[in-house]
Design a protein around this motif. Structure first.
Motif, PDB file in Angstrom:
ATOM      1  N   VAL A  33       0.853  -1.178   0.000  1.00 33.39           N
ATOM      2  CA  VAL A  33       0.000   0.000   0.000  1.00 33.39           C
ATOM      3  C   VAL A  33       0.897   1.239   0.000  1.00 33.39           C
ATOM      4  O   VAL A  33       1.941   1.264   0.650  1.00 33.39           O
ATOM      5  CB  VAL A  33      -0.903  -0.005   1.244  1.00 33.39           C
ATOM      6  N   THR A  50      -4.436   7.287   0.514  1.00 29.34           N
ATOM      7  CA  THR A  50      -3.773   5.991   0.433  1.00 29.34           C
ATOM      8  C   THR A  50      -4.376   5.196  -0.720  1.00 29.34           C
ATOM      9  O   THR A  50      -5.519   5.434  -1.124  1.00 29.34           O
ATOM     10  CB  THR A  50      -3.905   5.186   1.740  1.00 29.34           C
ATOM     11  N   SER A  52      -4.521   1.127  -2.456  1.00 27.62           N
ATOM     12  CA  SER A  52      -4.274  -0.298  -2.292  1.00 27.62           C
ATOM     13  C   SER A  52      -3.218  -0.798  -3.279  1.00 27.62           C
ATOM     14  O   SER A  52      -2.816  -0.107  -4.209  1.00 27.62           O
ATOM     15  CB  SER A  52      -5.578  -1.080  -2.496  1.00 27.62           C
ATOM     16  N   ARG A  53      -2.805  -2.031  -3.065  1.00 27.06           N
ATOM     17  CA  ARG A  53      -1.706  -2.607  -3.852  1.00 27.06           C
ATOM     18  C   ARG A  53      -1.979  -2.618  -5.348  1.00 27.06           C
ATOM     19  O   ARG A  53      -1.085  -2.330  -6.143  1.00 27.06           O
ATOM     20  CB  ARG A  53      -1.425  -4.028  -3.362  1.00 27.06           C
ATOM     21  N   ARG A  57      -8.556   0.485  -4.602  1.00 28.89           N
ATOM     22  CA  ARG A  57      -9.211   1.182  -3.497  1.00 28.89           C
ATOM     23  C   ARG A  57      -8.357   2.362  -3.055  1.00 28.89           C
ATOM     24  O   ARG A  57      -7.192   2.208  -2.715  1.00 28.89           O
ATOM     25  CB  ARG A  57      -9.446   0.255  -2.314  1.00 28.89           C
ATOM     26  N   ASP A  59      -8.420   5.891  -0.510  1.00 28.76           N
ATOM     27  CA  ASP A  59      -9.053   6.590   0.601  1.00 28.76           C
ATOM     28  C   ASP A  59      -8.447   7.979   0.701  1.00 28.76           C
ATOM     29  O   ASP A  59      -7.239   8.143   0.511  1.00 28.76           O
ATOM     30  CB  ASP A  59      -8.846   5.827   1.913  1.00 28.76           C
ATOM     31  N   GLY A 103      -0.024  -3.315   5.568  1.00 31.73           N
ATOM     32  CA  GLY A 103      -0.731  -2.080   5.259  1.00 31.73           C
ATOM     33  C   GLY A 103      -1.091  -1.267   6.483  1.00 31.73           C
ATOM     34  O   GLY A 103      -2.014  -0.451   6.444  1.00 31.73           O
TER      35      GLY A 103
END
Length: 119
Positions: A33, A50, A52-53, A57, A59, A103
């Motif tokens: 992440v 942030t 995701s990998r 996703r 945020d 993460g």
């Protein structure tokens, strides 16, 4: 040795846009992440966004929702932050960070890039 190098900061008028980039060397970028953070003078460092990998996703901090977009290119080991409709309160040093395998915590930091928004 993992290294993160940010670029793209600068001086912009309120309402303008900037795109920050962070190139990561060492390690396997796609496993982690990634995030963007900022620290204004006299304030603590705060999370901006942030991702995701696999990039499915994102945020965002409430203060930047609808104005900033985080993205990543795993083939180029790069994470970017597109910033639009910038406000003077966005003025800060912006850092990218790589989280640990869970993460949960940022393990590696870049040195930061200055973003200054004039009114």
């Amino acid at each position: 040795q993992v290294q993160l190098v940010e670029s793209g900061g600068g001086l912009v008028q309120a309402g303008g846009s900037l795109r920050l980039s962070c190139v990561v060397s060492g390690g396997t970028f796609s496993r982690y992440v990634m995030g963007w953070f900022r620290q204004a003078p006299g304030k603590e460092r705060e999370i901006v966004a942030t991702l995701s990998r696999n990039g499915d996703r994102a945020d965002y901090a409430e203060s930047v929702k609808g104005r900033f977009t985080i993205s990543r290119d795993n083939a180029k080991s790069t994470v970017s932050l597109q910033m639009s409709n910038l406000k003077p309160e966005d003025t800060a040093v912006y850092y990218c960070g790589q989280y640990d395998g869970n993460g949960a915590n940022v393990v590696y930091w870049g040195r930061g890039t200055q973003v200054t928004v004039s009114s």
